[in-house]
Design a protein around this motif. Structure first.
Motif, PDB file in Angstrom:
ATOM      1  N   ASP A   2      48.158  65.835  69.065  1.00  0.00           N
ATOM      2  CA  ASP A   2      47.923  67.269  69.266  1.00  0.00           C
ATOM      3  C   ASP A   2      46.477  67.523  69.672  1.00  0.00           C
ATOM      4  N   LEU A  54      48.384  59.640  75.497  1.00  0.00           N
ATOM      5  CA  LEU A  54      49.059  60.831  75.003  1.00  0.00           C
ATOM      6  C   LEU A  54      50.260  60.442  74.131  1.00  0.00           C
ATOM      7  N   PHE A  72      48.694  73.088  82.442  1.00  0.00           N
ATOM      8  CA  PHE A  72      48.228  71.728  82.656  1.00  0.00           C
ATOM      9  C   PHE A  72      49.392  70.864  83.120  1.00  0.00           C
ATOM     10  N   ASP A  73      49.242  70.223  84.247  1.00  0.00           N
ATOM     11  CA  ASP A  73      50.417  69.637  84.864  1.00  0.00           C
ATOM     12  C   ASP A  73      50.519  68.122  84.806  1.00  0.00           C
ATOM     13  N   HIS A  74      49.678  67.458  84.004  1.00  0.00           N
ATOM     14  CA  HIS A  74      49.783  66.006  83.871  1.00  0.00           C
ATOM     15  C   HIS A  74      50.028  65.332  85.208  1.00  0.00           C
ATOM     16  N   ASP A 121      42.807  69.801  77.837  1.00  0.00           N
ATOM     17  CA  ASP A 121      42.476  71.096  78.429  1.00  0.00           C
ATOM     18  C   ASP A 121      41.005  71.134  78.839  1.00  0.00           C
ATOM     19  N   PRO A 160      53.369  75.185  87.119  1.00  0.00           N
ATOM     20  CA  PRO A 160      54.282  75.586  86.055  1.00  0.00           C
ATOM     21  C   PRO A 160      53.862  75.001  84.714  1.00  0.00           C
ATOM     22  N   GLY A 161      53.838  75.826  83.679  1.00  0.00           N
ATOM     23  CA  GLY A 161      53.496  75.329  82.351  1.00  0.00           C
ATOM     24  C   GLY A 161      52.027  75.021  82.173  1.00  0.00           C
ATOM     25  N   LEU A 199      46.037  66.521  73.313  1.00  0.00           N
ATOM     26  CA  LEU A 199      46.580  67.508  74.253  1.00  0.00           C
ATOM     27  C   LEU A 199      45.617  68.692  74.391  1.00  0.00           C
ATOM     28  N   ASP A 200      44.983  69.092  73.301  1.00  0.00           N
ATOM     29  CA  ASP A 200      43.984  70.165  73.387  1.00  0.00           C
ATOM     30  C   ASP A 200      42.739  69.675  74.121  1.00  0.00           C
TER      31      ASP A 200
END
Lengths: 207, 138
Positions: A141, A109, A164-166, A148, A161-162, A144-145
């Motif tokens: 980018d 990432l 996707f939580d890595h 998902d 929270p937010g 990151l998509d």
């Protein structure tokens, strides 16, 4: 006479119990919400992608489609979560290093810092087989998509929270690009069941 | 006399060992605290990513200057986290114990600034996006 018959019965039942096929021979579910496009509903799959591996090979969905793969998302520089996940990925690498049809794929990432050269050194330091474990770098980018597709669709947690939580999840993908299992890479206790799932998926292909 | 001296030395050694153990525990606690801040804010990468996507959709509007500024803040915040991770010395335990404490205290300040940058950029962007949800992008 009655005692002998009972003994035989007990032994027979024990053998039957041990010979019963374990749950791992059942098919794994296809995870993720089905997708409907132009009136056609299909299973959730990983979108097409293209990355460079640590030895500068171009890697795509198609090049991985001849087998199943175990995936995670990471940064070489992450000081906490990633080293813990890598430890479990190493465990998986060692488990499957001589098993055909299984690869490990780690997507960075942080492509700015995790260049092909950096990933090559990273992989070398881990002492892993470069044909077995691919470390991929590409557009951030897009990655990151892409993440998902591996996590949110299958493992959506409204309380996270937010989104996707890595959290360090490790994902199992089949030849058709479908997510079939996952485990928490930061929790060593989840690995044995995940290993069973990998073998189950391998067995599916043989049938 | 020798026994008293021996006992004295033993007490001093125990005291020093105890001090060192206490310091090691302090360092461990500090390290965990630094990682907690890092681990707590890392998931916000996704929020930064989503905010950037939403803002990029607004680039072709009269608000493009504001959009560019917000995008820059988000990118800087994201980069700040990447830089912090790259620069964090995972081998800090090779330092003398007092230096370990100072190092981690300094890193706590740094990671807290990174956290504030990230949360601030996300908050500002999300508020702007909400306020401009119906802006015509054509």
């Amino acid at each position: 006479m009655k005692t002998l018959t009972l003994s035989k019965l007990l032994v027979g039942c024990s053998l039957l119990a041990f010979s019963c096929k374990p749950a791992q021979d059942s098919k794994l579910p296809v995870l993720g919400n089905p997708v409907t496009e132009k009136g056609v509903t299909r299973e959730h799959t990983i979108r097409p992608f293209q990355y460079l591996s640590q030895d500068s090979t171009v890697v795509t969905n198609d090049s991985l489609a001849n087998g199943i793969y175990i995936a995670d998302f990471f940064f070489t520089s992450c000081p906490s979560i990633c080293p813990r996940v890598m430890k479990q990925m190493l465990r998986l690498h060692d488990e499957f290093k001589n098993v055909k049809g299984v690869k490990l794929v780690s997507f960075t990432l942080d492509p700015k810092r995790d260049t092909v050269g950096k990933l090559s050194m990273y992989a070398e330091n881990l002492g892993v087989n470069p044909d077995k474990w691919l470390f991929l770098t590409g557009d951030k980018d897009f990655t990151l998509d892409l993440a998902d597709d591996f996590f949110v669709a299958a493992l959506e947690d409204p309380s996270a929270p937010g989104g996707f939580d890595h959290s360090g999840k490790i994902i199992l993908v089949d030849k058709k690009g479908r997510v079939r299992s996952f485990c928490e890479g930061t929790d060593a206790a989840t690995i044995p069941d995940f290993i069973k799932d990998v073998y189950t998926l391998l067995d599916e292909d043989k049938k | 006399m020798n026994r008293i001296l021996f006992a004295l030395i033993a007490v001093i050694m125990m005291g020093l060992t105890s001090c060192e153990n206490t310091e090691k525990k302090e360092v461990q606690t500090l390290f965990q605290s630094v990682m907690e801040v890092h681990d707590g804010v890392m998931p916000k990468m996704d929020a930064i990513h989503e905010a950037r996507k939403a803002l990029k959709d607004k680039m072709n509007t009269p608000d493009s200057t504001q959009v560019s500024a917000l995008l820059e803040k988000l990118s800087s915040a994201d980069e700040a986290m990447m830089v912090w991770m790259e620069e964090f010395n995972s081998s800090f335990e090779t330092m003398p114990i007092q230096e370990q404490k100072k190092y981690l205290e300094s890193e706590m300040q740094r990671i807290t600034k990174v956290k504030d940058l990230m949360l601030g950029a996300i908050d500002e962007s999300q508020k702007w996006i909400s306020a401009h949800e119906n802006t015509d992008t054509k």
